[in-house]
Design a protein around this motif. Structure first.
Motif, PDB file in Angstrom:
ATOM      1  N   SER A 116      39.719 -21.961 -54.147  1.00 34.09           N
ATOM      2  CA  SER A 116      38.432 -22.643 -54.266  1.00 34.09           C
ATOM      3  C   SER A 116      37.650 -22.545 -52.954  1.00 34.09           C
ATOM      4  O   SER A 116      36.450 -22.237 -52.935  1.00 34.09           O
ATOM      5  CB  SER A 116      38.702 -24.108 -54.645  1.00 34.09           C
ATOM      6  N   LYS A 117      38.357 -22.796 -51.859  1.00 34.19           N
ATOM      7  CA  LYS A 117      37.719 -22.785 -50.548  1.00 34.19           C
ATOM      8  C   LYS A 117      37.249 -21.378 -50.184  1.00 34.19           C
ATOM      9  O   LYS A 117      36.125 -21.176 -49.699  1.00 34.19           O
ATOM     10  CB  LYS A 117      38.726 -23.290 -49.516  1.00 34.19           C
ATOM     11  N   LEU A 118      38.112 -20.425 -50.476  1.00 28.91           N
ATOM     12  CA  LEU A 118      37.820 -19.050 -50.072  1.00 28.91           C
ATOM     13  C   LEU A 118      36.736 -18.417 -50.963  1.00 28.91           C
ATOM     14  O   LEU A 118      35.818 -17.757 -50.486  1.00 28.91           O
ATOM     15  CB  LEU A 118      39.117 -18.236 -50.159  1.00 28.91           C
ATOM     16  N   ALA A 119      36.864 -18.632 -52.242  1.00 32.70           N
ATOM     17  CA  ALA A 119      35.943 -17.960 -53.165  1.00 32.70           C
ATOM     18  C   ALA A 119      34.637 -18.722 -53.348  1.00 32.70           C
ATOM     19  O   ALA A 119      33.591 -18.116 -53.594  1.00 32.70           O
ATOM     20  CB  ALA A 119      36.622 -17.780 -54.524  1.00 32.70           C
ATOM     21  N   TYR A 120      34.677 -20.038 -53.235  1.00 28.36           N
ATOM     22  CA  TYR A 120      33.478 -20.831 -53.534  1.00 28.36           C
ATOM     23  C   TYR A 120      33.025 -21.711 -52.370  1.00 28.36           C
ATOM     24  O   TYR A 120      32.089 -22.490 -52.491  1.00 28.36           O
ATOM     25  CB  TYR A 120      33.719 -21.691 -54.787  1.00 28.36           C
ATOM     26  N   GLY A 121      33.722 -21.613 -51.256  1.00 23.17           N
ATOM     27  CA  GLY A 121      33.284 -22.286 -50.035  1.00 23.17           C
ATOM     28  C   GLY A 121      33.549 -23.759 -49.959  1.00 23.17           C
ATOM     29  O   GLY A 121      33.073 -24.422 -49.039  1.00 23.17           O
ATOM     30  N   ALA A 122      34.281 -24.321 -50.882  1.00 18.96           N
ATOM     31  CA  ALA A 122      34.567 -25.762 -50.831  1.00 18.96           C
ATOM     32  C   ALA A 122      35.861 -26.062 -51.579  1.00 18.96           C
ATOM     33  O   ALA A 122      36.163 -25.417 -52.582  1.00 18.96           O
ATOM     34  CB  ALA A 122      33.422 -26.550 -51.461  1.00 18.96           C
ATOM     35  N   ALA A 123      36.571 -27.018 -51.048  1.00 20.40           N
ATOM     36  CA  ALA A 123      37.768 -27.515 -51.742  1.00 20.40           C
ATOM     37  C   ALA A 123      37.779 -29.027 -51.604  1.00 20.40           C
ATOM     38  O   ALA A 123      37.515 -29.568 -50.536  1.00 20.40           O
ATOM     39  CB  ALA A 123      39.033 -26.918 -51.136  1.00 20.40           C
ATOM     40  N   PRO A 124      38.074 -29.733 -52.685  1.00 22.01           N
ATOM     41  CA  PRO A 124      38.038 -31.201 -52.629  1.00 22.01           C
ATOM     42  C   PRO A 124      39.268 -31.771 -51.928  1.00 22.01           C
ATOM     43  O   PRO A 124      40.274 -31.090 -51.751  1.00 22.01           O
ATOM     44  CB  PRO A 124      38.048 -31.593 -54.107  1.00 22.01           C
ATOM     45  N   LYS A 125      39.163 -33.021 -51.560  1.00 27.31           N
ATOM     46  CA  LYS A 125      40.362 -33.763 -51.168  1.00 27.31           C
ATOM     47  C   LYS A 125      41.209 -33.869 -52.441  1.00 27.31           C
ATOM     48  O   LYS A 125      40.667 -34.125 -53.524  1.00 27.31           O
ATOM     49  CB  LYS A 125      39.955 -35.156 -50.686  1.00 27.31           C
ATOM     50  N   ALA A 126      42.503 -33.650 -52.307  1.00 26.71           N
ATOM     51  CA  ALA A 126      43.298 -33.572 -53.541  1.00 26.71           C
ATOM     52  C   ALA A 126      44.627 -34.295 -53.412  1.00 26.71           C
ATOM     53  O   ALA A 126      45.225 -34.351 -52.333  1.00 26.71           O
ATOM     54  CB  ALA A 126      43.543 -32.112 -53.892  1.00 26.71           C
ATOM     55  N   TRP A 127      45.066 -34.812 -54.548  1.00 25.73           N
ATOM     56  CA  TRP A 127      46.324 -35.545 -54.629  1.00 25.73           C
ATOM     57  C   TRP A 127      47.183 -34.953 -55.735  1.00 25.73           C
ATOM     58  O   TRP A 127      46.693 -34.638 -56.817  1.00 25.73           O
ATOM     59  CB  TRP A 127      46.060 -37.033 -54.921  1.00 25.73           C
ATOM     60  N   MET A 128      48.453 -34.838 -55.411  1.00 29.95           N
ATOM     61  CA  MET A 128      49.428 -34.384 -56.406  1.00 29.95           C
ATOM     62  C   MET A 128      50.228 -35.591 -56.860  1.00 29.95           C
ATOM     63  O   MET A 128      50.886 -36.251 -56.048  1.00 29.95           O
ATOM     64  CB  MET A 128      50.360 -33.364 -55.736  1.00 29.95           C
ATOM     65  N   VAL A 129      50.129 -35.900 -58.122  1.00 30.94           N
ATOM     66  CA  VAL A 129      50.906 -37.007 -58.681  1.00 30.94           C
ATOM     67  C   VAL A 129      52.017 -36.397 -59.527  1.00 30.94           C
ATOM     68  O   VAL A 129      51.761 -35.771 -60.560  1.00 30.94           O
ATOM     69  CB  VAL A 129      50.021 -37.941 -59.541  1.00 30.94           C
ATOM     70  N   THR A 130      53.238 -36.560 -59.052  1.00 35.40           N
ATOM     71  CA  THR A 130      54.383 -35.945 -59.730  1.00 35.40           C
ATOM     72  C   THR A 130      55.161 -37.001 -60.501  1.00 35.40           C
ATOM     73  O   THR A 130      55.528 -38.045 -59.954  1.00 35.40           O
ATOM     74  CB  THR A 130      55.318 -35.274 -58.702  1.00 35.40           C
ATOM     75  N   ILE A 131      55.390 -36.710 -61.747  1.00 32.18           N
ATOM     76  CA  ILE A 131      56.076 -37.647 -62.641  1.00 32.18           C
ATOM     77  C   ILE A 131      57.508 -37.166 -62.836  1.00 32.18           C
ATOM     78  O   ILE A 131      57.733 -36.016 -63.250  1.00 32.18           O
ATOM     79  CB  ILE A 131      55.335 -37.712 -63.997  1.00 32.18           C
ATOM     80  N   ALA A 132      58.450 -38.016 -62.539  1.00 30.51           N
ATOM     81  CA  ALA A 132      59.865 -37.620 -62.622  1.00 30.51           C
ATOM     82  C   ALA A 132      60.231 -37.232 -64.047  1.00 30.51           C
ATOM     83  O   ALA A 132      59.929 -37.955 -64.999  1.00 30.51           O
ATOM     84  CB  ALA A 132      60.750 -38.762 -62.138  1.00 30.51           C
ATOM     85  N   ALA A 133      60.881 -36.097 -64.178  1.00 28.66           N
ATOM     86  CA  ALA A 133      61.235 -35.576 -65.492  1.00 28.66           C
ATOM     87  C   ALA A 133      62.680 -35.098 -65.466  1.00 28.66           C
ATOM     88  O   ALA A 133      63.163 -34.615 -64.449  1.00 28.66           O
ATOM     89  CB  ALA A 133      60.310 -34.428 -65.858  1.00 28.66           C
TER      90      ALA A 133
END
Lengths: 474, 162
Positions: B97-114
């Protein structure tokens, strides 16, 4: 005694796989195995499910080619209902399949293979990826992303979802193309046509750089199989099956998919969960055949659209017979993208796409049905047996990647013999072995399942089984 | 603040569909300025959509993290060589996203135990409970655009499966 080089798993393909290369005492390659190490239980899982759910269920096998399963499943359902679907439904299914071909081929070429081709097989593996490609060729890389987006939008517009649209059903499809959707797709055509033409030009210019790879990336005579339309027209949805040999001689034609067991056998090997389909009249393994873009181009006589036909004529110049190098899967893929865009453009003029007569209604009229379509990676068979109430009794899926299994194994062996001499593998050589597999764009989640990703793990083993060397690419 | 929630996984592999189930539930809440996507795999074209939002929340199932039903970590753009399969991972997408479109959001990974990735539909009970917890966390992130580690008593950055 033999030595063994293990490449585990293969990166940049879908699913779980590894490659074992066997060396003799002199360090020369004797054989190679492309393993698929996860068991496929999907067919068993489907037993007992209602026929009408199968299209939606099987579309969830894979996040990359759900439409292929959707269509093959719906066609198997059509056969069980014993109906001819409305013409508009067939046109709409064709439109979605063309979108699927574009998006899948775009992913294969621009994201997975272009880094090797444009940045070089021996370039730094840390940058030999789509990011390196963006840095080196930003316009091309972004155009590739857009091209895939175009195909995905067609699927989304028709199916109402980006992935797994339960839109095609036994007897037809659920909804037409809206006027807004038609206009949106039409607006994309000039841009994506130019992208396809630019990519073709680029690929042709690269060919001189890869003369050696062309010679040794799965370059051997095999049979080829695909659907084909009337007069040899390139086909992706209907038509009959044709088989040609390495000289493009037609050895079987007009084959009906429902009779597939008469001409396709499925062998197994102890070292892989992926079956080894072969052309039955020639036995195993002599009945090795390839499917997918290269096969479709070797088999068809024409595309029926001007730009793709021009490209096909140039493609034919590569060989007086069939083009046998699997490296040319890339070339064939790009030509098919162009052909698909042209066909989409033509289909958009079909007023039937907005018809509301989209589904033939019927109950179970046959207890068995076979559906076939051309997935991006090749011919896909869905074979169902049902009871009187339409509950699935037995399922057999023959997927494109499986049908290329013999050829992929032979490709790995050919590349390994050419590049590997001794137990040390330079990075570029290793990548060529993988690149040979990637030329087929295998989608193993269709045959197994992709649960997460795995790094590249290479283990070198000596004659006594001890690990000589080990590498891991994070 | 524009927020994109992306739930991904395979709903035919039992708990692997936890991210999808959580995303469906978030979508049903109709949160303002929150767009929700469900997808089988993280594909490259999502990069363009990521470039247009301020915050992204990825929802996925994770194996081997049963001690922490839900874990949250910030994801940053990552240029790795291994995530160039038919599918990508959040860091890869953000970098794209950053490289191709010049912006990347602040991001969170929410992992659900499986725990159960066998062929089949439906979640195991522990994972279903974890999904409910994940939905609550997503709402909290949507309110503030951020996540504090002590928001979760069992906070961990562990996410071994992807």
């Amino acid at each position: 005694m033999t030595q063994r080089i293990l490449i585990d798993p293969v990166t940049r393909i879908e699913g779980h796989a590894k490659i074992t290369i066997y060396l003799d005492d002199a360090g020369e390659v004797t054989d190679a195995h492309f393993h698929v190490t996860e068991f496929r239980g999907f067919e068993k899982f489907c037993e007992g499910r209602p026929l009408w759910e199968m299209a939606g269920i099987t579309a969830r096998i894979c996040g990359i080619c759900p439409v292929s399963h959707l269509l093959a499943s719906a066609k198997a359902g059509d056969a069980i209902l014993a109906v001819d679907i409305p013409p508009a439904a067939e046109s709409l299914r064709r439109l979605m399949n063309l979108g699927q071909i574009v998006q899948s081929h775009a992913l294969s070429f621009f994201h997975l293979s272009a880094p090797d081709l444009l940045l070089g097989m021996d370039s730094d593996p840390k940058t030999r990826n789509v990011f390196g490609l963006i840095a080196a060729e930003p316009a091309l890389a972004k155009a590739g992303i857009r091209l895939r987006q175009f195909g995905q939008r067609i699927i989304e517009i028709l199916g109402g979802k980006r992935v797994h649209p339960a839109w095609a059903v036994p007897g037809g499809v659920r909804s037409p193309l809206t006027p807004e959707g038609r206009e949106e797709i039409r607006e994309w055509i000039p841009e994506v046509t130019q992208t396809a033409l630019d990519a073709l030009e680029l690929f042709r210019n690269l060919l001189d750089r890869y003369e050696r790879e062309v010679m040794v990336f799965g370059n051997f005579p095999t049979l080829f199989m695909s659907l084909v339309g009337p007069d040899g027209l390139w086909e992706h949805y209907g038509g009959k099956l044709r088989v040609v040999d390495a000289a493009r001689n037609i050895i079987a034609d007009g084959l009906d998919a429902k009779d597939y067991k008469q001409f396709i056998g499925e062998a197994t090997e102890a070292w892989s969960y992926l079956k080894f389909p072969y052309y039955k009249p020639m036995g195993y393994p002599d009945g090795i055949y390839r499917v997918g873009p290269l096969a479709r181009l070797n088999i068809c006589s024409h595309f029926g659209t001007p730009m793709a036909d021009r490209e096909l004529r140039e493609f034919r110049q590569l060989s007086p017979g069939a083009v046998n190098s699997s490296f040319m899967y890339h070339y064939a893929r790009l030509i098919e993208i162009l052909a698909a865009i042209e066909r989409i453009d033509i289909l958009l003029d079909d007023p039937d796409l907005s018809s509301t007569r989209l589904r033939a209604s019927a109950g179970v009229n046959c207890l068995e049905g076979v559906g076939v379509s051309e997935a991006p990676r090749g011919t896909l068979f869905h074979h169902y047996q049902v009871d009187e109430s339409g509950l699935i009794q037995r399922v057999n899926l023959i997927i494109a990647t499986g049908q290329n299994n013999l050829a992929m194994n032979r490709t790995v062996a050919q590349i390994a013999r050419h590049y590997i001499h001794g137990p040390q593998i330079p990075e570029g050589m290793l990548n060529r072995v993988e690149a040979g597999i990637r030329a087929f764009d295998p989608c193993l989640s269709c045959s197994t399942h992709a649960a997460g990703q795995m790094p590249l793990h290479i283990v070198l083993k000596g004659p006594d089984g001890t690990v000589l060397d080990e590498k891991q690419r994070e | 603040m524009r927020i994109l929630v992306i739930g991904y996984g395979n709903t035919l592999r039992r708990d692997d569909g936890a991210g999808i189930k959580a995303a469906e539930a978030v979508q049903s809440l109709g949160l303002p300025d929150v767009e929700v996507l469900m997808t089988h795999q993280l594909n490259p074209e999502l990069a363009e959509e990521l470039a247009q939002v301020d915050v992204a929340i990825f929802l996925d199932a994770g194996a081997g993290c049963e001690r922490n039903p839900v874990s949250v970590k910030e994801v940053t753009p990552r240029s790795g060589a291994t995530s160039i399969a038919h599918t990508g991972d959040p860091g890869y997408l953000l970098y794209l996203s950053k490289l191709a479109y010049g912006a990347a959001p602040k991001a969170w990974m929410v992992t659900i135990a499986a725990t159960d990735f066998a062929l089949g539909e439906g979640l195991t009970s522990p994972t279903a409970r974890a999904v409910a917890e994940a939905i609550d966390i997503v709402q909290r992130i949507c309110r503030t655009g951020t996540f504090q580690g002590n928001d979760l008593p069992t906070f961990t950055a562990h996410n071994p499966s992807r």
